[in-house]
Design a protein around this motif. Structure first.
Motif, PDB file in Angstrom:
ATOM      1  N   ILE A   1      -9.015   8.386  12.177  1.00  0.00           N
ATOM      2  CA  ILE A   1      -8.700   8.774  10.960  1.00  0.00           C
ATOM      3  C   ILE A   1      -9.452   7.457  10.584  1.00  0.00           C
ATOM      4  CG2 ILE A   1      -6.474   9.775  10.073  1.00  0.00           C
ATOM      5  CD1 ILE A   1      -5.579  10.622  12.722  1.00  0.00           C
ATOM      6  N   ASN A   2      -9.774   7.268   8.741  1.00  0.00           N
ATOM      7  CA  ASN A   2      -9.697   6.221   8.180  1.00  0.00           C
ATOM      8  C   ASN A   2      -9.462   6.313   7.170  1.00  0.00           C
ATOM      9  OD1 ASN A   2     -12.482   5.894   9.640  1.00  0.00           O
ATOM     10  ND2 ASN A   2     -13.321   7.021   9.165  1.00  0.00           N
ATOM     11  N   LEU A   3      -8.181   5.451   6.855  1.00  0.00           N
ATOM     12  CA  LEU A   3      -7.670   5.132   5.831  1.00  0.00           C
ATOM     13  C   LEU A   3      -7.918   3.714   4.933  1.00  0.00           C
ATOM     14  CD1 LEU A   3      -4.361   5.573   7.493  1.00  0.00           C
ATOM     15  CD2 LEU A   3      -6.022   7.806   5.990  1.00  0.00           C
ATOM     16  N   PRO A   4      -7.511   3.769   3.226  1.00  0.00           N
ATOM     17  CA  PRO A   4      -7.267   3.212   2.558  1.00  0.00           C
ATOM     18  C   PRO A   4      -6.878   2.172   2.209  1.00  0.00           C
ATOM     19  CG  PRO A   4      -7.341   5.265   0.697  1.00  0.00           C
ATOM     20  CD  PRO A   4      -7.753   5.415   2.297  1.00  0.00           C
ATOM     21  N   VAL A   5      -6.470   1.040   2.409  1.00  0.00           N
ATOM     22  CA  VAL A   5      -5.499   0.124   2.079  1.00  0.00           C
ATOM     23  C   VAL A   5      -5.940  -1.072   1.394  1.00  0.00           C
ATOM     24  CG1 VAL A   5      -4.684   0.758   4.239  1.00  0.00           C
ATOM     25  CG2 VAL A   5      -5.906  -1.752   4.083  1.00  0.00           C
ATOM     26  N   LYS A   6      -4.725  -0.967   0.549  1.00  0.00           N
ATOM     27  CA  LYS A   6      -5.207  -2.284  -0.076  1.00  0.00           C
ATOM     28  C   LYS A   6      -5.289  -3.864   0.281  1.00  0.00           C
ATOM     29  CE  LYS A   6      -2.717   0.024  -4.044  1.00  0.00           C
ATOM     30  NZ  LYS A   6      -3.493   1.104  -4.194  1.00  0.00           N
ATOM     31  N   ASP A   7      -4.904  -3.766   1.659  1.00  0.00           N
ATOM     32  CA  ASP A   7      -4.257  -5.061   1.914  1.00  0.00           C
ATOM     33  C   ASP A   7      -4.827  -4.936   3.459  1.00  0.00           C
ATOM     34  OD1 ASP A   7      -2.935  -8.018   3.385  1.00  0.00           O
ATOM     35  OD2 ASP A   7      -2.798  -8.464   0.688  1.00  0.00           O
TER      36      ASP A   7
END
Length: 138
Positions: free
Chosen positions: A7-13
């Protein structure tokens, strides 16, 4: 034949996300997938891989825009746990680590107990304890 699911998730930090997920009990894979732009989480007894990527890196993989989680739900990631207490504990840890939960833990359909929390980037996680002995037809 399919061998794995990541599972790949975008994050800000990345640093803040790593801290959040380790505070709620997820493990970091310290051998692979960790850089200034990514973090590799291992979830559950089967070590399901959840990759966190900073937004520019994620956009490069998908060649598209990132969903605005403030406007809509992109996905609901469900995690099975061993007890009702564990549902409650992880939700409280998520809130203490900066997450949000607008969902009071509770019974569902007579055999499930769960609650939803939102991580720092708006991804929704569903914690479930399932008592299959109470499931209709068991």
């Amino acid at each position: 034949m399919v061998t794995d699911l990541w599972i790949n998730l975008p994050v800000k930090d990345i640093a803040k996300s790593k801290a959040f997920f380790t505070q709620i009990g997820f493990s970091l894979n310290t051998q692979h997938g960790n850089s200034d732009n990514s973090a590799c989480l291992l979830v559950g007894q089967k070590n399901v891989v959840v990759m966190l990527f900073d937004e520019p890196t994620f956009k490069g993989f998908t060649n598209g825009e990132i969903a605005d989680t403030k406007q809509a739900s992109e996905v609901l990631l469900s995690i099975g746990v061993e007890s009702k207490n564990e549902v409650d504990e992880i939700v409280q840890k998520a809130i203490a680590a900066g997450g949000v939960s607008k969902h009071t833990p509770g019974e569902m359909q007579g055999w499930m107990y769960g609650a939803v929390f939102t991580d720092l980037d708006g991804h929704k996680w569903n914690l479930l304890y399932m008592d299959y002995s109470k499931m209709s037809g068991s």
